[in-house]
Design a protein around this motif. Sequence first.
Motif, short mmCIF file in Angstrom:
data_model
loop_
_atom_site.label_atom_id
_atom_site.label_comp_id
_atom_site.label_asym_id
_atom_site.label_seq_id
_atom_site.Cartn_x
_atom_site.Cartn_y
_atom_site.Cartn_z
N VAL A 73 31.12 38.03 22.95
CA VAL A 73 31.75 37.57 24.20
C VAL A 73 31.06 36.31 24.68
O VAL A 73 31.71 35.34 25.09
CB VAL A 73 31.68 38.68 25.27
N MET A 74 29.72 36.29 24.61
CA MET A 74 29.01 35.11 25.12
C MET A 74 29.12 33.94 24.16
O MET A 74 29.16 32.79 24.57
CB MET A 74 27.55 35.47 25.35
N LEU A 75 29.22 34.25 22.84
CA LEU A 75 29.37 33.18 21.85
C LEU A 75 30.70 32.46 22.04
O LEU A 75 30.77 31.23 21.97
CB LEU A 75 29.29 33.79 20.45
N LEU A 76 31.76 33.22 22.30
CA LEU A 76 33.08 32.62 22.45
C LEU A 76 33.28 32.02 23.83
O LEU A 76 34.26 31.33 24.06
CB LEU A 76 34.17 33.66 22.18
N ASN A 77 32.37 32.33 24.76
CA ASN A 77 32.43 31.76 26.11
C ASN A 77 33.78 32.03 26.76
O ASN A 77 34.47 31.11 27.22
CB ASN A 77 32.14 30.26 26.06
N LEU A 78 34.16 33.31 26.81
CA LEU A 78 35.45 33.68 27.38
C LEU A 78 35.35 33.76 28.88
O LEU A 78 34.40 34.30 29.42
CB LEU A 78 35.88 35.04 26.85
N GLY A 79 36.34 33.22 29.56
CA GLY A 79 36.40 33.39 31.01
C GLY A 79 37.25 34.59 31.35
O GLY A 79 37.36 35.53 30.57
N ARG A 80 37.85 34.55 32.53
CA ARG A 80 38.76 35.62 32.91
C ARG A 80 40.05 35.50 32.12
O ARG A 80 40.50 34.40 31.80
CB ARG A 80 39.08 35.51 34.40
N GLU A 81 40.63 36.65 31.82
CA GLU A 81 41.92 36.66 31.15
C GLU A 81 42.96 36.09 32.11
O GLU A 81 42.96 36.39 33.29
CB GLU A 81 42.27 38.10 30.79
N LYS A 82 43.85 35.25 31.56
CA LYS A 82 44.86 34.63 32.43
C LYS A 82 45.88 35.67 32.90
O LYS A 82 46.13 36.66 32.23
CB LYS A 82 45.59 33.53 31.67
N ALA A 83 46.47 35.42 34.08
CA ALA A 83 47.51 36.31 34.58
C ALA A 83 48.73 36.22 33.68
O ALA A 83 48.99 35.18 33.06
CB ALA A 83 47.87 35.94 36.01
#
Lengths: 166, 101
Positions: A73-83
């Motif tokens: 998760v931290m490697l891909l640098n994911l933010g919040r899932e879009k609505a």
Amino acid sequence: MPLSLLFYFAALIAVGSAILVVLNRNAVYSAIFLVLCFFSLAMIYLLLEAYFLAVLEIFIYAGAIMVLFLFVVMLLNLGREKALPHFMKFQRALSLMLVILFFFGVSLIMVVGSGELHQPTIKFSSGSVYALGEALFTKFLLPFEVASLLLLVALIGTVYLAKRKI
Amino acid sequence: MIVPLEHVILLSLALFSIGVFGVLFRRNAITIFMSIELMLNAVNLALVGFSRYYDSVDGQVFVFLVMTLAAAEVAVGLAIIIALYRNRQTVNIDEINLLKN
């Protein structure tokens, strides 16, 4: 009965954190709540006298697997899932309805068909490392070896997938 | 047993349903993976409950094997997600439609 109260307490935490895992939009928070869920499951294993499995649950799930999850998760640098777009709302309502149907369907079967379930009176003796190890290396020797083969194949596959070009 | 078997199975069923809901509900591939882990844990819980109920170690051996499988599955699955992200810059399963058409 304080021990059974402890079971229901752990069950409540497990279900609550599982719901939070699913409903959270941020993958990091989901992972943290999943760790909480695994810890409460380990507590339930202890209460069901599966001592070795409770330790394994914490080592493998809460330790190894969740570290891997958080790392990715931290490697891909994911933010919040879009609505979601508006037309997908129906799909979500349908999924919720199907799951509720599944839950109540199976629990109905259990309530109707559980007349012959009795509670065992014998003392439980097979939760120890000794009993589990004896079963693993005598009765279940072939599955044990096949599991090691599976781990080897997964190792090779992961190394291949992690190469720069596939 | 400290609680009736039905309550253990009911808890397992609830966790499994939540996992199924997560797979249907979420669009993020990593959260879907976490939901699959949740379902595997629900099955493990049912196996431990039945192992206690029948005073047999077999169920716990199955749980041991399921844990091995889960570890292998997570390693391969996350490697696939990383490879996908490297190629498509997304983990949203609606945008990953290589095999469509």
